[in-house]
Design an enzyme around this catalytic site. Structure first.
Site, PDB file in Angstrom:
ATOM      1  N   ARG A  98       0.873  -1.450  -0.016  1.00  0.00           N
ATOM      2  CA  ARG A  98      -0.013   0.091   0.137  1.00  0.00           C
ATOM      3  C   ARG A  98       0.721   1.283  -0.022  1.00  0.00           C
ATOM      4  NH1 ARG A  98      -5.248   1.255   3.889  1.00  0.00           N
ATOM      5  NH2 ARG A  98      -3.918   0.880   5.550  1.00  0.00           N
TER       6      ARG A  98
ATOM      7  N   GLU B 248     -12.911   4.153  -0.198  1.00  0.00           N
ATOM      8  CA  GLU B 248     -12.973   4.820   1.037  1.00  0.00           C
ATOM      9  C   GLU B 248     -13.381   6.280   1.321  1.00  0.00           C
ATOM     10  OE1 GLU B 248      -9.483   3.765   3.108  1.00  0.00           O
ATOM     11  OE2 GLU B 248      -8.284   4.828   1.517  1.00  0.00           O
TER      12      GLU B 248
ATOM     13  N   ASP C 165     -12.500   4.968   7.071  1.00  0.00           N
ATOM     14  CA  ASP C 165     -12.249   6.006   6.384  1.00  0.00           C
ATOM     15  C   ASP C 165     -13.387   6.733   5.638  1.00  0.00           C
ATOM     16  OD1 ASP C 165      -9.692   7.512   6.219  1.00  0.00           O
ATOM     17  OD2 ASP C 165      -8.794   5.522   5.896  1.00  0.00           O
TER      18      ASP C 165
ATOM     19  N   ASP D 215      -5.731   2.856  13.628  1.00  0.00           N
ATOM     20  CA  ASP D 215      -4.696   3.240  12.773  1.00  0.00           C
ATOM     21  C   ASP D 215      -5.567   4.794  12.398  1.00  0.00           C
ATOM     22  OD1 ASP D 215      -6.932   3.006  10.877  1.00  0.00           O
ATOM     23  OD2 ASP D 215      -5.689   1.654   9.389  1.00  0.00           O
TER      24      ASP D 215
END
Length: 732
Positions: A346, A441, A469, A640
């Site tokens: 990612r 997202e 998100d 996160d």
């Protein structure tokens, strides 16, 4: 420009490269992958010149659209949680937020590994900056079912089954019973149960399961695909169901196997079929030193030589990547199965800049866009794997898999696709070698998902929903519309199930089946595995061929759901259903009123504040981008930046709409900072906030995320977090 901008630098044309970054690429990478230094840096410079202005323009469009939406809501205030949705929808079309759909199409992505194209199973996400975690995830392709059951709450601690300090044989018996029931359900015998088995042998290419004086076979004999050792007394029996493997491991001398009538010591499950090595939301990488750690670990993984030495139990241990697994086929041939998860990388999205490289494209020196830097460096680090030169191969199809997050619609996907073209040209790779995972997202991505996929239809290998998100963007986009429902009620709002279904519907419409993954989001409670086992089967049942898990143990347990559910069959059934409602997706999760009690408001505020502070203090002070953070009730949650985005934007929204006051928020932040300090009291590296609020970088950053939340681009937390950590490192 940050303090890190003043580091020692090497000038290459318009590039001023931090010495640490330059030395890593120049001395460690380029010689090993066989790329000429002069050609690489000159090509790098050209891409920066071409793509930096385009990147800026896309970010400006985000800001312009948000400003128009903000003003529309001010001009059209909600009444009892409702707005004029027909007018709102037309407005979104008028400003280019909601785009018209083109003709139907199918993706044509080629050279995709089976783990993505044909095998449904769990997906791990791990911070690649931590070498030990990165290796654990890579090696999580296979996991012990006995260990996963024994060490989690899937097996209760009632009736003498407590997980004591030593081995509890009563608990062990419950584990064995659970595991054999799994075998009965998915690899059924023609007669009897695995609890009746007293041995295994292979006769004329068929698996015989001995049951005392008798023997039986599998109901479906094709599910037996291999074995280890001698055919008459194998040490391993390999089974296959729904494209996933399970190995019955046999050793009558083993402490567990000696008590089993058939000598079974464990059942090894194919678990994390794929793993995302994350250089984005779960890492803190704010400068060259930290980015080099990210890059160096990925480079090691792609060369098959990453190792990590650490102390555990008073002993020094070295962890490295597992080799492939070898079996004998029923016919006597050789079968090699991957010993490691297929890895995706990612990269960072389009927003952030990083002082690792400074560039000058005619507007003075500025930090490089991190997403462009990633696109030019992470494929460079993957070259040996792409060329088949890695000691332990990742892709057997010669592809690299890059997950691209936080893109807002088709134009931004086109930008990423063009950038990947440029990276391929720079590195001499064939077109579409670099595959792209599109994370759904952001709200503008969701409503234009079909057109976004069209922009990368020859390289897309992944779409997924990310509730966390996506909720953060939902709140920031519609910040001015009114007060939102409490965070815990978000999942019951109309937009969320429509969003989850829409993603699957669009993925199937555009032909992702057989080419790409359709994914679902993270299970965020790593200690609550029984709850995960009770609920996460919903993901494959929804048509998703992968879903995120927080640990190798979680992957092993979640893999059982993919034995229970044939995802291709589910997807085939879903192709004929009506697409999810766009109107539901556009329904804003506004509260009908704000008549919550003071106690309810305080509880919501404290829960959000505790989550923000518990994550931010580790991020800023210790550079930990993803960790298990105790919530207000001391339940460990994987946090996160996505979870941080929700919590901070929610308080910002309630503050803006006068549900709570600034004084209430600050008082809650200070009180919860003390709670977080107490929760971390046993960490010798922890730096408390409550002893000096005024000079705590972490506390100030946490407060800024709330009090300056409306100003943050798309409600993202990265800009403030990065600046706080850079300031701390520089001693500003």
């Amino acid at each position: 420009m940050s303090q890190a901008s003043h580091a020692n630098r090497i000038q290459k044309g318009i590039l001023a490269i931090d010495q640490q970054m330059y030395d890593f690429i120049e001395n460690e990478v380029l010689p090993k992958v066989g790329i000429d230094s002069g050609r690489y840096w000159s090509g790098f410079e050209k891409v920066i010149k071409d793509f930096t202005p385009r990147n800026k323009k896309l970010l400006a469009i985000r800001d312009e659209m948000q400003a128009k939406i903000d003003q529309w809501h001010l001009d059209h205030p909600a009444k009892e949680g409702m707005i004029d949705y027909p007018a709102y929808k037309q407005f979104l079309k008028d400003i280019g937020y909601l785009l018209p759909e083109g003709d139907d199409f199918k993706v044509t992505t080629q050279n995709v590994d089976d783990e993505i194209a044909h095998i449904a199973g769990p997906q791990l996400v791990v911070p690649v900056r931590n070498a030990r975690y990165a290796l654990n995830a890579t090696n999580a392709r296979w996991g012990s079912l006995y260990d996963a059951l024994y060490g989690t709450d899937v097996i209760s601690e009632d009736n003498g089954q407590e997980a004591t300090g030593g081995y509890n044989p009563t608990r062990g018996a419950a584990v064995v019973a659970y595991a054999k029931e799994f075998l009965d359900d998915n690899f059924a015998l023609a007669s009897g149960s695995y609890t009746d088995a007293t041995g295994f042998k292979v006769v004329d290419g068929k698996l015989e399961i001995v049951q005392g004086d008798n023997s039986t076979q599998l109901q479906n004999t094709e599910k037996f695909v291999g074995y280890v050792g001698d055919a008459q007394s194998p040490s391993g029996v390999l089974l296959k169901n729904n494209n996933l493997h399970a190995e019955i491991q046999i050793d009558s001398n083993h402490p567990v196997g000696k008590d089993d009538p058939a000598g079974i010591k464990d059942i090894l499950l194919e678990s994390a079929v794929t793993a995302i090595q994350d250089g984005e939301d779960s890492v803190a990488a704010v400068d060259a030193a930290e980015k080099v750690e990210v890059y160096r670990n990925w480079f090691g993984l792609m060369n098959g030589d990453l190792q990590e030495t650490f102390e555990k139990g008073g002993k020094t241990r070295t962890r490295k990547q597992n080799p492939d697994r070898e079996y004998t086929t029923p016919e006597g041939g050789k079968l090699i199965l991957p010993g490691r998860s297929l890895l995706l990388m990612r990269n960072v999205g389009h927003l952030m800049q990083n002082p690792a490289i400074l560039v000058d494209v005619g507007e003075g020196q500025e930090e490089i866009f991190e997403g462009i830097m990633d696109a030019l460096i992470t494929p460079l680090l993957s070259l040996n794997d792409l060329k088949g030169k890695s000691e332990l191969s990742n892709s057997r199809k010669g592809s690299m898999y890059i997950v691209k997050p936080k893109m807002h619609g088709p134009d931004e996907v086109k930008f990423a696709n063009d950038l990947f073209n440029a990276s391929e040209d720079l590195l001499g790779l064939e077109r579409n070698t670099l595959k792209i995972g599109i994370m759904d997202e952001e709200r503008r991505m969701t409503v234009n998902l079909k057109e976004a996929i069209r922009q990368a239809k020859e390289r897309v290998i992944f779409i997924n929903t990310g509730f966390l998100d996506r909720t953060g963007d939902e709140m920031h986009t519609s910040m001015n519309a009114g007060a939102f429902v409490p965070k815990g009620e978000m999942k019951s709002q109309a937009w969320l199930p429509a969003y989850e279904q829409w993603n699957v519907d669009i993925g199937l419409e555009t032909g992702l089946q057989g080419h790409a993954q359709i994914g679902k989001g993270m299970w965020a409670k790593p200690d609550e595995m029984k709850e995960m086992m009770d609920t996460k089967a919903a993901h494959p049942k929804a048509g998703a061929n992968t879903a995120w898990v927080p640990s190798p143990t979680g992957a092993t347990l979640h893999s059982m759901h993919y034995h229970q559910v044939s995802v291709p069959d589910v997807q085939n059934e879903l192709k004929s259903r009506q697409r999810a409602s766009l109107d539901d997706i556009l329904t804003i999760p506004l509260a009908k009123d704000t008549n919550w009690t003071e106690e309810e408001k305080q509880q919501e505020l404290e829960n959000n504040a505790q989550g923000i502070l518990g994550y931010v203090v580790r991020w800023v002070n210790q550079g930990v981008g993803c960790s298990k953070v105790p919530d207000i009730d001391d339940v460990g949650l994987m946090e996160d930046r996505a979870t941080l985005r929700i919590s901070s934007q929610h308080i910002t929204n309630w503050l803006y709409h006068n549900v709570v006051s600034e004084e209430q928020v600050m008082e809650a932040m200070k009180r919860m900072a003390k709670v977080v300090d107490e929760q971390n009291a046993d960490d010798p590296d922890y730096q408390p906030m409550s002893t000096d609020f005024e000079h705590s970088y972490a506390f100030k950053a946490a407060c800024d995320l709330v009090f300056k939340g409306r100003e943050q681009p798309s409600g993202y937390t990265e800009p403030l977090l990065h600046q706080a950590r850079l300031d701390l490192k520089a001693g500003v």
